[in-house]
Design a protein around this motif. Structure first.
Motif, PDB file in Angstrom:
ATOM      1  N   THR A 130       0.858  -1.218   0.180  1.00 21.89           N
ATOM      2  CA  THR A 130       0.063  -0.097  -0.005  1.00 21.89           C
ATOM      3  C   THR A 130       1.015   1.328   0.012  1.00 21.89           C
ATOM      4  N   VAL A 158       2.468   1.801  -3.429  1.00 24.19           N
ATOM      5  CA  VAL A 158       1.448   2.167  -4.361  1.00 24.19           C
ATOM      6  C   VAL A 158       1.197   3.667  -4.286  1.00 24.19           C
ATOM      7  N   ALA A 159       1.096   4.200  -3.173  1.00 20.78           N
ATOM      8  CA  ALA A 159       1.137   5.613  -2.725  1.00 20.78           C
ATOM      9  C   ALA A 159       2.280   6.315  -3.244  1.00 20.78           C
ATOM     10  N   LEU A 174       4.337   5.533  -5.744  1.00 20.99           N
ATOM     11  CA  LEU A 174       4.107   5.423  -6.971  1.00 20.99           C
ATOM     12  C   LEU A 174       3.137   6.485  -7.539  1.00 20.99           C
ATOM     13  N   ASP A 175       2.121   6.420  -6.979  1.00 17.56           N
ATOM     14  CA  ASP A 175       0.941   7.505  -7.160  1.00 17.56           C
ATOM     15  C   ASP A 175       1.601   9.067  -7.372  1.00 17.56           C
ATOM     16  N   ALA A 176       2.274   9.157  -6.360  1.00 17.14           N
ATOM     17  CA  ALA A 176       2.897  10.542  -6.002  1.00 17.14           C
ATOM     18  C   ALA A 176       3.847  10.914  -7.452  1.00 17.14           C
ATOM     19  N   LYS A 177       4.685   9.722  -7.884  1.00 14.92           N
ATOM     20  CA  LYS A 177       5.788   9.857  -8.665  1.00 14.92           C
ATOM     21  C   LYS A 177       4.935  10.246 -10.024  1.00 14.92           C
ATOM     22  N   ILE A 178       4.066   9.225 -10.220  1.00 15.08           N
ATOM     23  CA  ILE A 178       3.093   9.630 -11.458  1.00 15.08           C
ATOM     24  C   ILE A 178       2.421  10.940 -11.260  1.00 15.08           C
ATOM     25  N   ASP A 179       2.087  11.496 -10.343  1.00 20.53           N
ATOM     26  CA  ASP A 179       1.546  12.847 -10.364  1.00 20.53           C
ATOM     27  C   ASP A 179       2.595  13.904 -10.661  1.00 20.53           C
ATOM     28  N   GLN A 218       3.252  13.611 -14.190  1.00 19.10           N
ATOM     29  CA  GLN A 218       2.354  14.275 -15.146  1.00 19.10           C
ATOM     30  C   GLN A 218       2.384  15.738 -15.163  1.00 19.10           C
TER      31      GLN A 218
END
Length: 135
Positions: free
Chosen positions: A91, A94-95, A97-102, A105
Motif C-alpha cells: 500500500t 502504491v502511494a 508510485l501515485d505521487a511519482k506519477i503525479d 504528469q
C-alpha cells in the motif's frame, strides 16, 4: 544437479554478475560456500534453483517499484507469512508510485506547454531554454 556458476545464474536471472555480488553484499542473496579443494571444480561456488527463484523475486519486486531495503523486508516476511505487513508495504509503495506519477504528469504538462510556445516561429528565445537557464 551440480548447480550453476554465478555467470549462469546472472544470465538466467537477467542481471549481470556484479548485480548478484551487490545483492549478496546487501544480504538479499547468499553466496554458497566454496567447495573444498578435493571436490570437482574446486573453488567455484554453485547456485541452485532456490537462488534463481530468489533472484527473480528480487527483480520482479524492483519492477513493482520496491526499494532494495523493502525487498529485503519482503524476503524476510515471506518466511513468516506476515501478510498484513506485506499489505502495508504494498500500500505504501502504491502511494509512492501515485505521487511519482503525479509529479511526472505535472512535468509532462509543463514541458508540453513550453514546447507549444517554443514551436512558434516568431518570437525571441525558446521558452524551454529560458526555463532551464538559472540566470
Amino acid at each position: 544437479m551440480i548447480g550453476m556458476s554465478i555467470s549462469a545464474l546472472a544470465k538466467q536471472g537477467g542481471v549481470g554478475v556484479e548485480t548478484i555480488r551487490y545483492y549478496q553484499r546487501r544480504g538479499l542473496l547468499q553466496a554458497p560456500p566454496r567447495p573444498s579443494s578435493g571436490e570437482a571444480r574446486a573453488g567455484m561456488r554453485r547456485y541452485g534453483e532456490g537462488d534463481l527463484r530468489r533472484l527473480r523475486f528480487i527483480r520482479a519486486a524492483q519492477v513493482a517499484g520496491f526499494t532494495l531495503d523493502e525487498i529485503g523486508e519482503l524476503l524476510d516476511l515471506d518466511a513468516t507469512r506476515d501478510r498484513s505487513r506485506v499489505h502495508v508495504l504494498a500500500t505504501q509503495r502504491v502511494a509512492a508510485l501515485d505521487a511519482k506519477i503525479d509529479d511526472l504528469q505535472r512535468a509532462r504538462n509543463a514541458l508540453s506547454r513550453l514546447a507549444g510556445r517554443c514551436g512558434a516561429p516568431d518570437a525571441g528565445p525558446c521558452p524551454i531554454l529560458d526555463a532551464f537557464d538559472p540566470r
